[in-house]
Design a protein around this motif. Sequence first.
Motif, mmCIF file in Angstrom:
data_model
loop_
_atom_site.group_PDB
_atom_site.id
_atom_site.type_symbol
_atom_site.label_atom_id
_atom_site.label_comp_id
_atom_site.label_asym_id
_atom_site.label_seq_id
_atom_site.Cartn_x
_atom_site.Cartn_y
_atom_site.Cartn_z
ATOM 1 N N LEU A 49 60.904 89.677 105.621
ATOM 2 C CA LEU A 49 59.951 88.728 106.201
ATOM 3 C C LEU A 49 58.573 89.354 106.411
ATOM 4 O O LEU A 49 57.807 88.916 107.270
ATOM 5 N N ALA A 50 58.260 90.338 105.605
ATOM 6 C CA ALA A 50 56.927 90.945 105.657
ATOM 7 C C ALA A 50 55.887 89.961 105.131
ATOM 8 O O ALA A 50 56.201 89.024 104.388
ATOM 9 N N ASP A 51 54.646 90.174 105.516
ATOM 10 C CA ASP A 51 53.572 89.251 105.127
ATOM 11 C C ASP A 51 53.175 89.370 103.661
ATOM 12 O O ASP A 51 52.660 88.413 103.078
ATOM 13 N N ALA A 64 57.197 81.361 112.241
ATOM 14 C CA ALA A 64 58.333 80.515 112.590
ATOM 15 C C ALA A 64 59.643 81.090 112.046
ATOM 16 O O ALA A 64 60.683 81.054 112.722
ATOM 17 N N MET A 65 59.613 81.624 110.840
ATOM 18 C CA MET A 65 60.812 82.237 110.271
ATOM 19 C C MET A 65 61.242 83.448 111.088
ATOM 20 O O MET A 65 62.429 83.634 111.367
ATOM 21 N N ARG A 66 60.280 84.256 111.481
ATOM 22 C CA ARG A 66 60.612 85.418 112.309
ATOM 23 C C ARG A 66 61.175 84.981 113.665
ATOM 24 O O ARG A 66 62.114 85.597 114.186
ATOM 25 N N ALA A 119 74.596 91.164 103.868
ATOM 26 C CA ALA A 119 74.721 90.783 105.271
ATOM 27 C C ALA A 119 73.476 90.040 105.745
ATOM 28 O O ALA A 119 73.564 89.013 106.435
ATOM 29 N N ALA A 120 72.308 90.545 105.370
ATOM 30 C CA ALA A 120 71.047 89.901 105.765
ATOM 31 C C ALA A 120 70.911 88.531 105.114
ATOM 32 O O ALA A 120 70.400 87.585 105.735
ATOM 33 N N ALA A 121 71.356 88.396 103.872
ATOM 34 C CA ALA A 121 71.279 87.105 103.183
ATOM 35 C C ALA A 121 72.124 86.060 103.909
ATOM 36 O O ALA A 121 71.678 84.922 104.131
ATOM 37 N N ALA A 138 62.908 77.777 103.979
ATOM 38 C CA ALA A 138 62.486 79.061 103.420
ATOM 39 C C ALA A 138 63.526 80.147 103.654
ATOM 40 O O ALA A 138 63.761 81.001 102.785
ATOM 41 N N LEU A 139 64.178 80.132 104.815
ATOM 42 C CA LEU A 139 65.227 81.120 105.072
ATOM 43 C C LEU A 139 66.424 80.893 104.144
ATOM 44 O O LEU A 139 67.038 81.856 103.663
#
Length: 311
Positions: A27-29, A45-47, A80-82, A126-127
Amino acid sequence: MTPAPTSLPQRFTAIAAATEQRLVDALADTALAGERRRPDRLMAAMRHGALDGGKRLRPLLVAETAALFDVPLEGAITTAAAIECVHCYSLIHDDLPAMDNDLLRRGRPTVHVAYGEATAILAGDALLTLAFDLLTGEDAHKSPAVRIALVRLLARASGLGGMVGGQMLDLAAEGRFADGVPLDLDIPEIRDLQAMKTGALLAASVEAGAIIGGAGPEACAALAAYGTALGAAFQIADDLLDVEGTSEAMGKQVGKDSEAGKATLVSALGVPAAREVLASLVTEATHALTPFGAKGETLAAAARFVAERQN
Protein backbone atom coordinates in the motif's frame (compact mmCIF):
# COMPACT_ATOMS: atom_id res chain seq x y z
CA MET A 1 20.61 -18.70 15.69
CA THR A 2 17.55 -17.57 17.67
CA PRO A 3 14.86 -20.27 17.62
CA ALA A 4 11.53 -19.42 16.03
CA PRO A 5 8.76 -18.57 18.52
CA THR A 6 6.48 -21.53 19.11
CA SER A 7 3.65 -20.45 21.45
CA LEU A 8 0.43 -19.24 19.87
CA PRO A 9 0.76 -15.65 21.18
CA GLN A 10 4.32 -15.48 19.88
CA ARG A 11 3.29 -16.83 16.50
CA PHE A 12 0.38 -14.40 16.28
CA THR A 13 2.75 -11.53 17.05
CA ALA A 14 5.41 -12.61 14.56
CA ILE A 15 2.99 -13.36 11.73
CA ALA A 16 0.91 -10.24 12.33
CA ALA A 17 4.06 -8.09 12.19
CA ALA A 18 5.23 -9.72 8.97
CA THR A 19 1.74 -9.38 7.45
CA GLU A 20 1.54 -5.75 8.47
CA GLN A 21 4.87 -4.99 6.82
CA ARG A 22 3.86 -6.78 3.63
CA LEU A 23 0.63 -4.78 3.54
CA VAL A 24 2.51 -1.53 4.21
CA ASP A 25 4.77 -2.33 1.25
CA ALA A 26 1.81 -3.21 -0.97
CA LEU A 27 0.00 0.00 0.00
CA ALA A 28 2.90 2.34 -0.68
CA ASP A 29 2.18 5.55 -2.56
CA THR A 30 4.54 4.80 -5.44
CA ALA A 31 2.75 3.56 -8.55
CA LEU A 32 3.85 0.20 -9.93
CA ALA A 33 4.45 -0.78 -13.54
CA GLY A 34 1.12 -0.59 -15.36
CA GLU A 35 -0.30 1.95 -12.90
CA ARG A 36 -0.46 5.68 -13.61
CA ARG A 37 -0.91 6.99 -10.07
CA ARG A 38 -2.33 6.04 -6.69
CA PRO A 39 -4.86 8.64 -5.46
CA ASP A 40 -4.07 9.92 -1.98
CA ARG A 41 -7.57 9.64 -0.54
CA LEU A 42 -8.03 6.12 -1.86
CA MET A 43 -4.70 5.02 -0.40
CA ALA A 44 -5.55 6.56 2.98
CA ALA A 45 -8.89 4.75 3.06
CA MET A 46 -7.28 1.43 2.10
CA ARG A 47 -4.69 1.82 4.83
CA HIS A 48 -7.42 2.71 7.32
CA GLY A 49 -9.24 -0.51 6.48
CA ALA A 50 -6.24 -2.83 6.22
CA LEU A 51 -3.50 -1.66 8.59
CA ASP A 52 -3.16 -1.65 12.38
CA GLY A 53 -6.06 -3.93 13.02
CA GLY A 54 -7.22 -7.40 13.90
CA LYS A 55 -5.46 -10.50 15.10
CA ARG A 56 -4.48 -11.60 11.58
CA LEU A 57 -5.97 -15.06 12.11
CA ARG A 58 -6.11 -15.83 8.40
CA PRO A 59 -2.41 -15.04 7.85
CA LEU A 60 -1.60 -17.22 10.86
CA LEU A 61 -3.50 -20.12 9.28
CA VAL A 62 -1.67 -19.68 5.98
CA ALA A 63 1.77 -19.47 7.57
CA GLU A 64 1.29 -22.22 10.15
CA THR A 65 -0.15 -24.64 7.60
CA ALA A 66 2.75 -23.95 5.25
CA ALA A 67 5.14 -24.47 8.19
CA LEU A 68 3.88 -28.06 8.50
CA PHE A 69 5.77 -28.63 5.25
CA ASP A 70 8.84 -26.64 6.36
CA VAL A 71 7.98 -23.49 4.41
CA PRO A 72 9.49 -20.48 6.23
CA LEU A 73 7.34 -17.48 7.07
CA GLU A 74 8.79 -15.40 4.25
CA GLY A 75 7.63 -18.06 1.80
CA ALA A 76 4.01 -17.72 2.89
CA ILE A 77 3.65 -14.07 3.82
CA THR A 78 2.63 -12.66 0.43
CA THR A 79 -0.20 -15.17 0.15
CA ALA A 80 -1.16 -14.42 3.74
CA ALA A 81 -1.28 -10.69 2.95
CA ALA A 82 -3.38 -11.34 -0.17
CA ILE A 83 -5.99 -13.25 1.82
CA GLU A 84 -5.97 -10.52 4.47
CA CYS A 85 -6.67 -7.96 1.72
CA VAL A 86 -9.81 -9.90 0.81
CA HIS A 87 -10.84 -10.14 4.44
CA CYS A 88 -10.35 -6.40 4.99
CA TYR A 89 -12.24 -5.53 1.82
CA SER A 90 -15.14 -7.66 3.01
CA LEU A 91 -15.24 -5.83 6.34
CA ILE A 92 -15.25 -2.43 4.64
CA HIS A 93 -18.19 -3.44 2.46
CA ASP A 94 -20.03 -5.26 5.28
CA ASP A 95 -19.89 -2.09 7.36
CA LEU A 96 -21.57 0.06 4.68
CA PRO A 97 -25.05 1.50 5.32
CA ALA A 98 -26.50 -0.75 2.61
CA MET A 99 -25.19 -3.82 4.45
CA ASP A 100 -24.72 -3.83 8.24
CA ASN A 101 -24.42 -0.06 8.72
CA ASP A 102 -21.71 -0.31 11.38
CA LEU A 103 -20.00 2.81 12.69
CA LEU A 104 -17.13 1.16 14.57
CA ARG A 105 -14.59 -1.45 13.54
CA ARG A 106 -11.67 -2.44 15.77
CA GLY A 107 -12.49 0.41 18.10
CA ARG A 108 -12.30 3.18 15.50
CA PRO A 109 -14.60 4.67 12.86
CA THR A 110 -15.41 2.41 9.95
CA VAL A 111 -14.01 3.40 6.57
CA HIS A 112 -17.27 4.86 5.27
CA VAL A 113 -17.59 6.98 8.40
CA ALA A 114 -14.02 8.26 8.08
CA TYR A 115 -13.91 8.72 4.29
CA GLY A 116 -17.45 8.56 2.94
CA GLU A 117 -19.41 5.76 1.29
CA ALA A 118 -18.08 6.21 -2.24
CA THR A 119 -14.45 6.11 -1.12
CA ALA A 120 -15.16 3.11 1.12
CA ILE A 121 -16.65 1.17 -1.79
CA LEU A 122 -13.64 1.96 -3.95
CA ALA A 123 -11.20 1.12 -1.14
CA GLY A 124 -12.83 -2.30 -0.80
CA ASP A 125 -12.74 -2.83 -4.56
CA ALA A 126 -9.08 -1.88 -4.66
CA LEU A 127 -8.12 -4.21 -1.80
CA LEU A 128 -9.91 -7.09 -3.53
CA THR A 129 -8.06 -6.56 -6.80
CA LEU A 130 -4.78 -5.97 -4.96
CA ALA A 131 -5.11 -9.44 -3.45
CA PHE A 132 -4.95 -11.07 -6.87
CA ASP A 133 -2.13 -8.78 -7.94
CA LEU A 134 -0.13 -10.04 -4.95
CA LEU A 135 -0.82 -13.69 -5.75
CA THR A 136 0.51 -13.37 -9.29
CA GLY A 137 3.98 -12.25 -8.18
CA GLU A 138 6.93 -14.60 -7.81
CA ASP A 139 7.22 -13.71 -4.13
CA ALA A 140 3.93 -15.56 -3.62
CA HIS A 141 5.56 -18.69 -5.09
CA LYS A 142 8.16 -19.38 -7.74
CA SER A 143 5.94 -21.91 -9.53
CA PRO A 144 3.38 -20.41 -11.96
CA ALA A 145 1.19 -23.50 -11.43
CA VAL A 146 1.11 -22.90 -7.69
CA ARG A 147 0.27 -19.23 -8.21
CA ILE A 148 -2.61 -20.17 -10.54
CA ALA A 149 -3.90 -22.63 -7.94
CA LEU A 150 -3.79 -19.92 -5.27
CA VAL A 151 -5.64 -17.45 -7.49
CA ARG A 152 -8.40 -19.95 -8.23
CA LEU A 153 -8.65 -20.97 -4.57
CA LEU A 154 -9.08 -17.38 -3.41
CA ALA A 155 -11.48 -16.46 -6.23
CA ARG A 156 -13.80 -19.34 -5.39
CA ALA A 157 -13.61 -18.88 -1.62
CA SER A 158 -14.34 -15.18 -1.83
CA GLY A 159 -16.76 -15.08 -4.73
CA LEU A 160 -20.29 -16.04 -5.68
CA GLY A 161 -20.15 -19.57 -4.28
CA GLY A 162 -18.23 -18.49 -1.18
CA MET A 163 -18.05 -15.31 0.88
CA VAL A 164 -20.07 -13.02 -1.43
CA GLY A 165 -22.74 -15.67 -1.97
CA GLY A 166 -22.92 -16.22 1.77
CA GLN A 167 -23.43 -12.51 2.37
CA MET A 168 -26.28 -12.56 -0.16
CA LEU A 169 -27.95 -15.43 1.69
CA ASP A 170 -27.43 -13.59 4.97
CA LEU A 171 -29.17 -10.47 3.66
CA ALA A 172 -32.03 -12.57 2.28
CA ALA A 173 -32.43 -14.23 5.67
CA GLU A 174 -32.99 -10.75 7.14
CA GLY A 175 -35.84 -10.13 4.69
CA ARG A 176 -33.90 -7.44 2.82
CA PHE A 177 -35.35 -8.21 -0.62
CA ALA A 178 -38.64 -8.67 -2.48
CA ASP A 179 -41.56 -8.41 -0.07
CA GLY A 180 -39.31 -8.09 2.95
CA VAL A 181 -40.18 -11.51 4.33
CA PRO A 182 -37.08 -13.21 5.78
CA LEU A 183 -36.08 -16.64 4.57
CA ASP A 184 -37.04 -19.30 7.08
CA LEU A 185 -33.76 -21.19 7.20
CA ASP A 186 -33.39 -24.56 8.85
CA ILE A 187 -30.18 -25.57 10.63
CA PRO A 188 -28.49 -27.20 7.58
CA GLU A 189 -29.23 -24.02 5.58
CA ILE A 190 -27.78 -21.85 8.33
CA ARG A 191 -24.66 -24.03 8.30
CA ASP A 192 -24.37 -23.56 4.53
CA LEU A 193 -24.77 -19.80 4.83
CA GLN A 194 -22.09 -19.56 7.51
CA ALA A 195 -19.74 -21.95 5.73
CA MET A 196 -19.87 -19.62 2.75
CA LYS A 197 -19.91 -16.19 4.39
CA THR A 198 -17.24 -16.82 7.04
CA GLY A 199 -15.93 -20.34 6.80
CA ALA A 200 -14.86 -20.30 3.16
CA LEU A 201 -12.07 -17.74 3.58
CA LEU A 202 -10.80 -19.36 6.78
CA ALA A 203 -10.75 -22.79 5.15
CA ALA A 204 -9.04 -21.29 2.10
CA SER A 205 -6.34 -19.84 4.34
CA VAL A 206 -5.52 -23.37 5.50
CA GLU A 207 -5.70 -24.77 1.97
CA ALA A 208 -3.45 -22.00 0.69
CA GLY A 209 -0.76 -23.03 3.16
CA ALA A 210 -1.11 -26.62 1.98
CA ILE A 211 -0.77 -25.56 -1.66
CA ILE A 212 2.34 -23.51 -0.91
CA GLY A 213 3.80 -26.46 0.99
CA GLY A 214 3.10 -29.00 -1.76
CA ALA A 215 0.93 -31.16 0.49
CA GLY A 216 -0.11 -34.60 -0.72
CA PRO A 217 -3.69 -35.86 -0.98
CA GLU A 218 -3.90 -37.31 2.55
CA ALA A 219 -2.47 -34.19 4.16
CA CYS A 220 -4.81 -32.00 2.09
CA ALA A 221 -7.82 -34.04 3.20
CA ALA A 222 -6.84 -33.75 6.86
CA LEU A 223 -6.26 -30.01 6.55
CA ALA A 224 -9.56 -29.53 4.69
CA ALA A 225 -11.36 -31.20 7.61
CA TYR A 226 -9.50 -28.94 10.03
CA GLY A 227 -10.27 -25.78 8.06
CA THR A 228 -13.95 -26.60 7.67
CA ALA A 229 -14.40 -27.29 11.39
CA LEU A 230 -12.39 -24.20 12.34
CA GLY A 231 -14.48 -21.96 10.09
CA ALA A 232 -17.73 -23.25 11.57
CA ALA A 233 -16.36 -22.83 15.10
CA PHE A 234 -15.27 -19.27 14.40
CA GLN A 235 -18.76 -18.23 13.31
CA ILE A 236 -20.49 -19.79 16.29
CA ALA A 237 -18.00 -18.11 18.64
CA ASP A 238 -18.62 -14.81 16.85
CA ASP A 239 -22.38 -15.21 17.19
CA LEU A 240 -22.01 -16.00 20.89
CA LEU A 241 -19.91 -12.86 21.36
CA ASP A 242 -22.63 -10.82 19.67
CA VAL A 243 -25.03 -12.09 22.32
CA GLU A 244 -22.75 -12.11 25.36
CA GLY A 245 -19.89 -9.74 24.55
CA THR A 246 -19.50 -6.01 25.11
CA SER A 247 -18.92 -3.25 22.59
CA GLU A 248 -15.82 -2.20 24.53
CA ALA A 249 -14.21 -5.64 24.27
CA MET A 250 -15.32 -6.23 20.69
CA GLY A 251 -14.42 -2.79 19.32
CA LYS A 252 -17.77 -2.72 17.50
CA GLN A 253 -21.44 -2.67 18.32
CA VAL A 254 -22.84 -5.93 19.68
CA GLY A 255 -26.40 -7.25 19.70
CA LYS A 256 -27.02 -6.22 16.10
CA ASP A 257 -27.52 -9.78 14.83
CA SER A 258 -30.62 -10.36 16.93
CA GLU A 259 -31.94 -6.88 16.15
CA ALA A 260 -31.56 -7.57 12.42
CA GLY A 261 -33.07 -11.05 12.70
CA LYS A 262 -29.94 -12.73 11.35
CA ALA A 263 -30.05 -16.49 10.98
CA THR A 264 -27.46 -17.97 13.35
CA LEU A 265 -27.00 -21.29 15.11
CA VAL A 266 -27.14 -19.42 18.41
CA SER A 267 -30.62 -18.10 17.60
CA ALA A 268 -31.72 -21.49 16.24
CA LEU A 269 -30.31 -23.70 19.00
CA GLY A 270 -29.96 -21.42 22.01
CA VAL A 271 -26.74 -20.54 23.80
CA PRO A 272 -26.13 -23.82 25.72
CA ALA A 273 -26.62 -26.04 22.67
CA ALA A 274 -24.53 -23.70 20.50
CA ARG A 275 -21.70 -23.97 23.02
CA GLU A 276 -21.90 -27.76 22.79
CA VAL A 277 -21.65 -27.60 19.01
CA LEU A 278 -18.71 -25.21 19.34
CA ALA A 279 -16.85 -27.59 21.64
CA SER A 280 -17.52 -30.48 19.27
CA LEU A 281 -16.15 -28.52 16.32
CA VAL A 282 -12.95 -27.68 18.20
CA THR A 283 -12.50 -31.37 19.00
CA GLU A 284 -13.10 -32.21 15.34
CA ALA A 285 -10.56 -29.62 14.21
CA THR A 286 -7.83 -30.74 16.60
CA HIS A 287 -8.42 -34.41 15.81
CA ALA A 288 -7.95 -33.70 12.11
CA LEU A 289 -4.39 -32.58 12.89
CA THR A 290 -3.39 -35.96 14.36
CA PRO A 291 -1.33 -36.96 11.27
CA PHE A 292 0.97 -33.99 11.85
CA GLY A 293 1.88 -34.80 15.45
CA ALA A 294 3.60 -32.06 17.42
CA LYS A 295 4.03 -29.93 14.30
CA GLY A 296 0.28 -29.32 14.30
CA GLU A 297 0.10 -27.99 17.87
CA THR A 298 0.01 -24.31 16.89
CA LEU A 299 -2.92 -24.93 14.56
CA ALA A 300 -4.64 -26.93 17.31
CA ALA A 301 -4.07 -24.04 19.70
CA ALA A 302 -5.57 -21.70 17.07
CA ALA A 303 -8.75 -23.80 17.06
CA ARG A 304 -8.99 -23.55 20.84
CA PHE A 305 -8.30 -19.81 20.66
CA VAL A 306 -11.15 -19.34 18.18
CA ALA A 307 -13.58 -20.88 20.64
CA GLU A 308 -12.29 -19.06 23.73
CA ARG A 309 -11.61 -15.57 22.35
CA GLN A 310 -13.25 -12.57 23.93
CA ASN A 311 -13.12 -10.22 20.93
